[in-house]
Write an enzyme that holds these catalytic residues in place. Structure first.
Site, short mmCIF file in Angstrom:
data_model
loop_
_atom_site.label_atom_id
_atom_site.label_comp_id
_atom_site.label_asym_id
_atom_site.label_seq_id
_atom_site.Cartn_x
_atom_site.Cartn_y
_atom_site.Cartn_z
N HIS A 474 0.80 -1.22 0.00
CA HIS A 474 0.00 0.00 0.00
C HIS A 474 0.84 1.29 0.00
O HIS A 474 0.48 2.25 0.68
CB HIS A 474 -0.94 0.00 1.21
C1 LIG Z 1 0.07 -7.73 -4.73
C2 LIG Z 1 -0.86 -6.63 -4.34
C3 LIG Z 1 -1.99 -6.91 -3.57
C4 LIG Z 1 -2.86 -5.90 -3.20
N1 LIG Z 1 -4.04 -6.22 -2.57
C5 LIG Z 1 -4.96 -5.25 -2.37
C6 LIG Z 1 -6.26 -5.57 -1.91
O1 LIG Z 1 -6.61 -6.74 -1.72
N2 LIG Z 1 -7.15 -4.55 -1.71
C7 LIG Z 1 -6.80 -3.25 -1.94
O2 LIG Z 1 -7.62 -2.38 -1.69
N3 LIG Z 1 -5.58 -2.91 -2.37
C8 LIG Z 1 -4.67 -3.89 -2.64
N4 LIG Z 1 -3.46 -3.55 -3.17
C9 LIG Z 1 -3.14 -2.12 -3.37
C10 LIG Z 1 -3.93 -1.45 -4.50
O3 LIG Z 1 -4.16 -2.34 -5.56
C11 LIG Z 1 -3.14 -0.21 -4.96
O4 LIG Z 1 -2.94 0.66 -3.87
C12 LIG Z 1 -3.85 0.57 -6.05
O5 LIG Z 1 -4.19 -0.27 -7.12
C13 LIG Z 1 -2.96 1.71 -6.51
O6 LIG Z 1 -3.59 2.42 -7.54
P1 LIG Z 1 -2.78 3.52 -8.36
O7 LIG Z 1 -3.73 4.05 -9.37
O8 LIG Z 1 -2.12 4.45 -7.43
O9 LIG Z 1 -1.58 2.74 -9.09
P2 LIG Z 1 -1.62 1.45 -10.00
O10 LIG Z 1 -2.94 0.79 -9.98
O11 LIG Z 1 -0.44 0.63 -9.63
O12 LIG Z 1 -1.46 2.04 -11.48
C14 LIG Z 1 -0.32 2.64 -12.00
C15 LIG Z 1 -0.26 2.33 -13.49
O13 LIG Z 1 0.66 3.21 -14.12
C16 LIG Z 1 1.46 2.47 -15.02
N5 LIG Z 1 2.73 3.18 -15.17
C17 LIG Z 1 3.67 3.37 -14.23
N6 LIG Z 1 4.70 4.06 -14.73
C18 LIG Z 1 4.39 4.33 -16.03
C19 LIG Z 1 5.07 5.01 -17.06
N7 LIG Z 1 6.27 5.57 -16.87
N8 LIG Z 1 4.47 5.09 -18.27
C20 LIG Z 1 3.24 4.54 -18.48
N9 LIG Z 1 2.57 3.88 -17.53
C21 LIG Z 1 3.13 3.77 -16.30
C22 LIG Z 1 1.61 1.13 -14.33
O14 LIG Z 1 2.06 0.13 -15.21
C23 LIG Z 1 0.23 0.92 -13.77
O15 LIG Z 1 -0.62 0.29 -14.70
C24 LIG Z 1 -2.57 -4.55 -3.57
C25 LIG Z 1 -1.45 -4.26 -4.35
C26 LIG Z 1 -0.60 -5.28 -4.75
C27 LIG Z 1 0.58 -4.93 -5.60
#
Ligand SMILES: Cc1cc2nc3c(=O)[nH]c(=O)nc-3n(C[C@H](O)[C@H](O)[C@H](O)COP(=O)(O)OP(=O)(O)OC[C@H]3O[C@@H](n4cnc5c(N)ncnc54)[C@H](O)[C@@H]3O)c2cc1C
Length: 537
Positions: A474
């Site tokens: 997280h």
């Molecule tokens: C193994 C695991 C288990 C988890 N379990 C849970 C759970 O059960 N419940 C829950 O609520 N949360 C869970 N989480 C946490 C939750 O999924 C994340 O906090 C949330 O998805 C983050 O969202 P975000 O939009 O910040 O980033 P992300 O969803 O990670 O999205 C970022 C995106 O940007 C893309 N990106 C990054 N850099 C670049 C770049 N330079 N150019 C183009 N694209 C790029 C990435 O590839 C990715 O697709 C878990 C996370 C993981 C990894």
């Protein structure tokens, strides 16, 4: 890519997918650049494919932290989704909003009631299509279907809940409802036996408007700036560098990659950037700072009754559950790895839960660095009860290790670096053992395997969680919103202060880490962020 785009979103993750869908619904033209490939893969769609995705570099950034003194010098493993849907395409699908008071904290930090509990509760209700129906907290009819983990619950969930109640933690039917505290069963982002990622629920349906262009396997290397105004981005696609322009650039690359992109673009701690030979556009020491994360530990038990290990480990068991899933979309592969959960206080004097529980009718040894990276069920009937802290006070930071955009940043997680976090975890693991010691569970437990009964004193318990604990995935707050420019990167409208036409909308923007899993607040950020962006305030 050709076309006049109103917005360019970097990253099709939890926040980015929702944001793109809402902007398109408002008639805007949106370009989404995503470093990973399509989420339409068998192990992404099948809920228990989780274990297969955990180390798979085809869908995962698979980061390692720097050696951490708080973990007895070990490097932790930090999976992050590198695929359409981002981490929502590889996560454990638990749907938790956090404690209502977390959004009081967001309001206080941003100085804006827009991020407060009233508005966020209304937004969650609008987002949800909750299988349990609507009430004052839950929503129904929204774009994100949420199912309950109750039907069918694993048979061991019942003794777990009874043991929690006997230990003083009664059942709570809805952690996202009136109160968070208690033991219970998580709601899950699963629909029809398939993972309901942010891509599946938001981005893909919105692409039918024809107003979203999604380019996959396109990794953004930096933001293009004209003076202090963002005009577009540079990205690598099919082995060559390209440029894309739009009215406004919104970074949604997640809590590790978004600060890295800012730093690569010259926006970050000046001395750090200069040390890497990057021209400083804006000296902003808050970029990459305030890294918050939850830290978790599992206790593992050998049981006298069968657990999911018995069916998931042997080849014939895998074949059986695989066939069942393919034929019916049901069975053990159609649910989350987390069969039960809970929230509790380590001290009755606290005004909200400070610890989260995970009950898994399954056990696995987490490989440490240098060991084979695979999650395999233990070769005996085992189960795990896990814990993580809700609001740790330890803070890490990100450091740009290289001007090469394809090299990972250095993650200084810095866990258990405050007495508060160590004391709280010590109290929590003692409570966990109390749960396991209650008659409904005790009757089924053959022995505690990890850490094992030889670990008894406070010093031994602390040493154990320093050697065995790990992230619960997280990371947040690394480019946070805040009312105070001296301690935040973004204003309450997600704008990068000091740069025109550039915003951040993902978990790095959280003002504080919420007490719970972070997919729901990341989705919330995309949802409400769109409103702020469209209001053009
Ligand atoms: C193994 C695991 C288990 C988890 N379990 C849970 C759970 O059960 N419940 C829950 O609520 N949360 C869970 N989480 C946490 C939750 O999924 C994340 O906090 C949330 O998805 C983050 O969202 P975000 O939009 O910040 O980033 P992300 O969803 O990670 O999205 C970022 C995106 O940007 C893309 N990106 C990054 N850099 C670049 C770049 N330079 N150019 C183009 N694209 C790029 C990435 O590839 C990715 O697709 C878990 C996370 C993981 C990894």
């Amino acid at each position: 890519m050709d076309g006049d785009f109103d917005f360019l979103i970097v990253g099709a993750g939890s926040s980015g997918s929702v944001l793109a869908s809402r902007l398109a619904a408002a008639g805007k033209r949106v370009l989404v650049l995503e470093a990973g490939g399509s989420e339409r893969r068998f192990y992404v769609e099948m809920p228990l494919g989780y274990g297969k995705l955990f180390y798979d570099p085809a869908v995962n950034w698979a980061y390692r932290t720097e050696p951490d003194p708080g973990l007895n010098g070990q490097r932790d493993y930090w999976p992050r989704g590198k695929v359409v849907g981002g981490s929502s395409s590889i996560n454990a699908m638990v749907w938790i909003r956090g404690h209502a008071s977390d959004y009081d904290d967001w309001q206080a930090a941003t100085g804006s009631s827009f991020w407060g509990r009233e508005n966020t509760t209304a937004a969650y209700r609008a987002i949800e299509d909750n299988a349990d129906g609507a009430d004052a907290f839950r929503g129904q009819g929204g774009p994100l279907h949420i199912r309950s983990g109750r039907e069918p619950a694993h048979p061991l969930v019942r003794p777990y809940l009874e043991a929690c109640a006997a230990a003083g933690l009664p059942v709570n039917a809805d952690f996202n409802g009136a109160t968070q505290e208690g033991a219970g069963i998580y709601q899950l982002t699963i629909k029809g036996g398939r993972r309901n990622s942010a891509a599946r629920a938001f981005l893909r349906p919105a692409m039918k408007t024809g107003r979203i262009a999604l380019r996959t396997k396109a990794q953004v290397t930096r933001v293009l700036l004209q003076g202090l105004r963002a005009t577009g981005v540079e990205y690598r696609w099919k082995g060559a560098l390209h440029r894309a322009r739009a009215g406004e650039v919104i970074l949604a690359g997640g809590a590790i990659n978004t600060p890295q992109i800012l730093m690569l673009s010259g926006i970050g701690p000046g001395a750090m950037l200069a040390g890497q030979g990057i021209g400083v556009v804006l000296d902003q020491p808050q970029v990459g700072a305030h890294l918050n994360d939850h830290q978790g530990i599992n206790y593992t038990y050998r049981m006298t009754v069968p657990t999911m290990n018995d069916i998931l480990r042997p080849w014939w068991g895998k074949a059986l559950v695989g066939m069942r899933y393919l034929l019916t979309g049901g069975g053990p592969l159609s649910v989350s790895i987390n069969h039960g959960g809970g929230f509790f206080r380590t001290d009755p004097g606290l005004d909200r839960p400070n610890m989260q529980l995970y009950f898994q009718a399954f056990s696995t040894l987490m490989p440490r660095e240098g060991e084979r990276p695979i999650l395999s069920p233990d070769p005996f009937p085992g189960l795990s009860i896990g814990l993580s802290n809700c609001r740790p006070t330890s803070r890490g930071n990100l450091e740009l290790a290289s001007p090469d955009p394809f090299a990972a940043v250095k993650i200084h997680a810095n866990v258990f670096s405050t007495d508060h976090d160590v004391a709280e975890m010590l109290a929590a693991v003692k409570f966990l053992r109390r749960i396991a010691d209650q008659a409904p569970m005790k009757a089924l437990i053959a022995e505690e395997l990890r850490p094992g009964p030889q670990v008894q004193t406070d010093a031994q318990l602390i040493d154990d969680f320093r050697s065995r604990s790990g992230t619960v995935f997280h990371p947040s707050c690394t480019a946070r919103m805040g009312a105070d420019p001296a301690s935040s990167v973004l204003d309450a409208d997600l704008r990068v202060r000091g740069i025109e036409g550039l915003r951040v909308c993902d978990a790095s923007a959280f003002p504080t880490l919420i007490g719970g899993n972070t997919n729901a607040p990341a989705i919330l950020l995309g949802w409400l962020g769109a409103e702020r962006i469209l209001a053009r305030v």
